[in-house]
Design an enzyme around this catalytic site. Structure first.
Site, PDB file in Angstrom:
ATOM      1  CB  SER A 161      -0.887   0.000   1.247  1.00  0.00           C
ATOM      2  OG  SER A 161      -1.531   1.251   1.439  1.00  0.00           O
ATOM      3  CE1 TYR A 199      -4.454  -1.965   4.920  1.00  0.00           C
ATOM      4  CE2 TYR A 199      -3.445   0.209   4.752  1.00  0.00           C
ATOM      5  CZ  TYR A 199      -4.024  -0.891   4.156  1.00  0.00           C
ATOM      6  OH  TYR A 199      -4.155  -0.931   2.788  1.00  0.00           O
TER       7      TYR A 199
END
Length: 257
Positions: A143, A156
């Site tokens: 990401s 995350y």
């Protein structure tokens, strides 16, 4: 000569029941292509499998949690023995925020288990056979959040940073064995995961556009597939600046609920 990775015929995609995984499955679905898809929602997974079959692909669907190491390994072994895997996309992942508070231990451990252990559980059962064949391709879903820890999503960001760095190192280890490794670093992409966000998401992309960007990057065996470019540039700048310069702004930014 055209890189054989540009035309994979046997493809594994985890987390294929929605979002980028679903879009990738549909982007690769075609006659002569075998897709092995996993997800945790039976109805959504079967709907995606049905659309891929309608496009001419042969599809095997597995209702699996990527954090279940033994079950996923057994399923992947069966898939590879039937149709040797050319490309595996370790896409399954999850996200959750703090809503402005502190992330709980249970939430942090679950996110790390799915996002990091899930990647290892996906690629390692296939690695020995790929190495024996001297060919294959691995794609790991990281990401843009992997480049800077963001308040509101510590686990995350940490999980995606670990996936990115692991993939970049693995690429070098496997470079001489005919196996490509690419790390995918998307920005905001429309999905069930981002639909719950109650804050502005700059440069939000459609899933179809994201899937095509990934497919093009994998076809050229790109080391890092990052998009959209304005988000890539902004995140690179954020990562380069000293944390003391950016902490105050990030702390005041809206948090994921």
């Amino acid at each position: 000569m055209r890189d054989p990775r540009s035309i994979p015929r046997s493809i594994v995609i985890t987390g294929a029941s929605s979002g980028i995984g679903e879009a990738l499955a549909l982007a690769y679905a075609a006659p002569g292509v075998t897709l092995a898809l996993t997800g945790r929602d039976a109805a959504r997974l079967e709907a995606v499998a049905g659309r891929c079959r309608a496009a001419g692909a042969t599809v095997t669907a597995g209702l699996l949690d990527s954090a279940d190491r033994a079950a996923l390994a057994a399923w992947l072994a069966a898939v590879d023995s039937e149709t040797p895997v050319d490309l595996v996309v370790a896409n399954a992942g999850m996200s959750a925020g703090t809503g402005g508070g502190v992330e709980s231990e249970d939430q942090a451990r679950r996110i790390l288990s799915v996002n990091l252990d899930g990647v290892l559980n996906t690629i390692h059962p296939l690695l020995p056979a790929m190495r024996a064949r001297g060919r294959g391709q691995i794609a790991l879903m990281a990401s843009q959040a992997s480049f800077r820890g963001l308040p509101g999503a510590p686990a995350y960001c940490a999980s995606k940073a670990a996936v990115r760095v692991y993939g970049e190192a693995l690429r070098g280890d496997l470079a001489g064995e005919g196996i490509g490794v690419s790390v995918i670093c998307p920005g905001f992409v429309k999905s069930r995961m981002t639909a719950v966000n109650r804050f502005p998401m700059p440069f939000l992309m459609e899933t179809d556009a994201a899937a095509q960007a990934i497919k093009r990057g994998l076809a050229r065996n790109a080391a890092r597939i990052g998009f959209p470019w304005p988000m890539v540039a902004a995140v690179w700048l954020l990562a380069l600046l000293p944390p003391g310069w950016t902490d105050a702004a990030l702390i005041k930014a809206p948090k994921k609920g």
